[in-house]
Design an enzyme around this catalytic site. Structure first.
Site, PDB file in Angstrom:
ATOM      1  N   SER A 170       0.819  -1.214   0.000  1.00 26.48           N
ATOM      2  CA  SER A 170       0.000   0.000   0.000  1.00 26.48           C
ATOM      3  C   SER A 170       0.845   1.253   0.000  1.00 26.48           C
ATOM      4  CB  SER A 170      -0.890   0.043   1.246  1.00 26.48           C
ATOM      5  OG  SER A 170      -1.429  -1.206   1.496  1.00 26.48           O
ATOM      6  N   THR A 222      -2.061   2.816   4.126  1.00 30.43           N
ATOM      7  CA  THR A 222      -1.359   4.098   4.169  1.00 30.43           C
ATOM      8  C   THR A 222      -0.682   4.285   5.520  1.00 30.43           C
ATOM      9  OG1 THR A 222      -2.911   5.157   2.693  1.00 30.43           O
ATOM     10  CG2 THR A 222      -1.754   6.602   4.222  1.00 30.43           C
ATOM     11  N   THR A 244       1.670   6.849   0.773  1.00 24.54           N
ATOM     12  CA  THR A 244       0.761   5.813   0.268  1.00 24.54           C
ATOM     13  C   THR A 244       0.914   5.612  -1.231  1.00 24.54           C
ATOM     14  OG1 THR A 244      -1.567   5.127   0.276  1.00 24.54           O
ATOM     15  CG2 THR A 244      -1.144   7.407  -0.275  1.00 24.54           C
ATOM     16  N   ARG A 247      -6.002   9.473 -10.295  1.00 23.54           N
ATOM     17  CA  ARG A 247      -6.691   9.665  -9.000  1.00 23.54           C
ATOM     18  C   ARG A 247      -5.675   9.999  -7.894  1.00 23.54           C
ATOM     19  NH1 ARG A 247      -6.471   7.374  -3.587  1.00 23.54           N
ATOM     20  NH2 ARG A 247      -8.544   7.546  -2.699  1.00 23.54           N
ATOM     21  N   VAL A 248      -6.034  10.980  -7.092  1.00 19.81           N
ATOM     22  CA  VAL A 248      -5.230  11.332  -5.916  1.00 19.81           C
ATOM     23  C   VAL A 248      -6.156  11.262  -4.709  1.00 19.81           C
ATOM     24  CG1 VAL A 248      -3.987  13.218  -4.762  1.00 19.81           C
ATOM     25  CG2 VAL A 248      -3.606  12.779  -7.200  1.00 19.81           C
ATOM     26  N   GLY A 249      -5.669  10.709  -3.620  1.00 17.97           N
ATOM     27  CA  GLY A 249      -6.497  10.573  -2.418  1.00 17.97           C
ATOM     28  C   GLY A 249      -6.247  11.681  -1.408  1.00 17.97           C
ATOM     29  N   ASP A 250      -6.578  11.386  -0.170  1.00 18.14           N
ATOM     30  CA  ASP A 250      -6.458  12.371   0.906  1.00 18.14           C
ATOM     31  C   ASP A 250      -5.027  12.536   1.412  1.00 18.14           C
ATOM     32  OD1 ASP A 250      -6.716   9.617   1.835  1.00 18.14           O
ATOM     33  OD2 ASP A 250      -6.549  10.461   3.847  1.00 18.14           O
ATOM     34  N   THR A 261      -6.191   7.148   7.439  1.00 18.98           N
ATOM     35  CA  THR A 261      -5.999   6.040   6.498  1.00 18.98           C
ATOM     36  C   THR A 261      -7.380   5.576   6.059  1.00 18.98           C
ATOM     37  OG1 THR A 261      -5.016   3.851   6.207  1.00 18.98           O
ATOM     38  CG2 THR A 261      -5.919   4.330   8.377  1.00 18.98           C
ATOM     39  N   GLY A 262      -7.429   4.931   4.910  1.00 18.91           N
ATOM     40  CA  GLY A 262      -8.716   4.435   4.430  1.00 18.91           C
ATOM     41  C   GLY A 262      -9.209   5.188   3.217  1.00 18.91           C
ATOM     42  N   GLY A 266      -9.903   7.607   0.918  1.00 21.06           N
ATOM     43  CA  GLY A 266      -9.465   8.993   0.846  1.00 21.06           C
ATOM     44  C   GLY A 266     -10.551   9.968   0.434  1.00 21.06           C
TER      45      GLY A 266
HETATM   46  N1  ASP Z   1      -6.090   7.021   2.207  1.00 18.39           N
HETATM   47  C1  ASP Z   1      -5.454   6.417   1.057  1.00 18.39           C
HETATM   48  C2  ASP Z   1      -6.022   6.990  -0.191  1.00 18.39           C
HETATM   49  O1  ASP Z   1      -7.227   7.194  -0.252  1.00 18.39           O
HETATM   50  C3  ASP Z   1      -5.578   4.953   0.948  1.00 18.39           C
HETATM   51  C4  ASP Z   1      -5.607   4.120   2.168  1.00 18.39           C
HETATM   52  O2  ASP Z   1      -5.247   4.542   3.251  1.00 18.39           O
HETATM   53  O3  ASP Z   1      -6.035   2.969   2.046  1.00 18.39           O
HETATM   54  O4  ASP Z   1      -5.295   7.166  -1.133  1.00 18.39           O
END
Ligand code: ASP
Length: 334
Positions: free
Chosen positions: A90, A192, A210, A220-223, A243-244, A246
């Site tokens: 990850s 992450t 991450t 795509r870009v996350g949080d 985490t999780g 985003g």
């Molecule tokens: N938060 C991360 C994202 O959305 C991914 C993750 O933590 O699983 O890119």
């Protein structure tokens, strides 16, 4: 004037402000704000907290603090451990690719001065956390993306390498047979890496790194690399990281929300719970994804909370290392 100085000055002058505010009938609010600003005498002991069970990363961060280095050094050193670990799919090298087979990395770092550096959609560089730090320290910018971020990294001496391992490639090829995009809850239990640390001077820093959601759309870009969402640090109050899923953290600006809730007087635990509940209230599909938060306040107290059970946090303090399952909004695995 540097922001920290400004707050200290404000704090010194706050008696006068409170007196004035009382006359206006809003004393309690002003008092609440300034009471959250810890004085220099209340220096907490050094500590580190990270999302997930990442013993090698927290060990490294702790060792770095023990060498009397700063919290920002500890964060960078700790995050680099996970970025280099091919088994952590990850983060960094070995990270799962997007749906086109490209490993694209996001990371950010924030120091106790309120400075921040971030890279998004970075390819071919194993240590995005270190590039993010270079963005923070060596450029007039805070966020660099894609090809430009890679060019900057190469100029700074980072090497270009193939980050797609055989294992991640094999799994991705398997995935393309169905191309069914369904983010997995608690994927492999070390997702992450978000990390927060306090050093011997009582200063707080944080970082987040991450490869983002597996098989995400290209681009795509996350949080994680976005200030206030995946990470936020305010040295007078505390810090939080996520985490999780985003998209859900971004929509609620989760880490900033947690720090602001702590500023209003919530404990780190209460603030993490409220930020998770914010997502749950706003999204009826909350059972379909995971979000986990960790937080620390200026006194070194921590909090952690997630939507689903299965999230874990790792801490290292003078009393030793502790990996634990914090509470979750849903009590049973769905
Ligand atoms: N938060 C991360 C994202 O959305 C991914 C993750 O933590 O699983 O890119």
């Amino acid at each position: 004037m540097k922001r920290r100085k400004f707050i200290q000055n404000t704090s010194l002058g706050s008696l006068g402000v409170v007196a004035g505010a009382t006359a206006l009938g809003c004393k309690s609010e002003v008092e609440k704000d300034t009471s959250m600003i810890a004085s220099k005498e209340q220096k907490p002991a050094p500590m580190v907290i990270a999302t997930w069970d990442v013993p090698n990363a927290v060990n490294k961060a702790w060792e770095t603090l023990q060498e009397n280095k700063s919290a920002i050094d500890a964060i960078e050193a700790g995050c680099r451990v996970e970025e280099a670990d091919a088994k952590n799919q990850s983060v960094g090298y070995g990270g799962r690719p997007d749906r086109d087979g490209n490993v694209t990395l996001d990371a950010c770092i924030m120091n106790s001065e309120g400075d921040y550096g971030s890279v998004v959609y970075l390819q071919g560089i194993k240590h995005p956390i270190s590039v993010a730090r270079k963005v923070m320290e060596e450029t007039p910018h805070v966020l660099m993306a894609g090809a430009g971020a890679q060019q900057f990294a190469l100029e700074q001496g980072f090497e270009k390498e193939n980050l797609l391992t055989e294992q991640s490639k094999k799994e991705w090829e398997e995935w393309t047979k169905t191309s069914n995009y369904e983010p997995v809850i608690n994927i492999e239990n070390h997702d992450t890496i978000g990390m927060l640390a306090i050093d011997k001077d009582g200063n707080i820093s944080g970082g987040c790194t991450t490869s983002g959601l597996a098989y995400k759309m290209a681009g795509r870009v996350g949080d994680s690399p976005i200030i206030g969402s995946g990470l936020f640090v305010d040295n007078e109050i505390g810090a939080a990281t996520a985490t999780g899923m985003g998209e859900e953290v971004l929509k609620t600006v989760g880490s900033f929300l947690i720090v602001e809730l702590m500023r209003q007087g919530r404990s780190p635990q209460e603030a993490c719970e409220e930020a998770v509940e914010r997502i749950v209230t706003k999204n009826p599909n909350y059972k379909d994804f995971q979000v986990g938060y960790i937080a620390v306040n200026k006194n070194g107290e921590t909090g952690a909370y997630s939507i689903h059970p299965g999230f874990v946090a790792s801490e290292y303090r003078e009393t030793g290392k502790n990996t634990y399952a914090p509470g979750s909004f849903l009590k049973n695995a769905e």
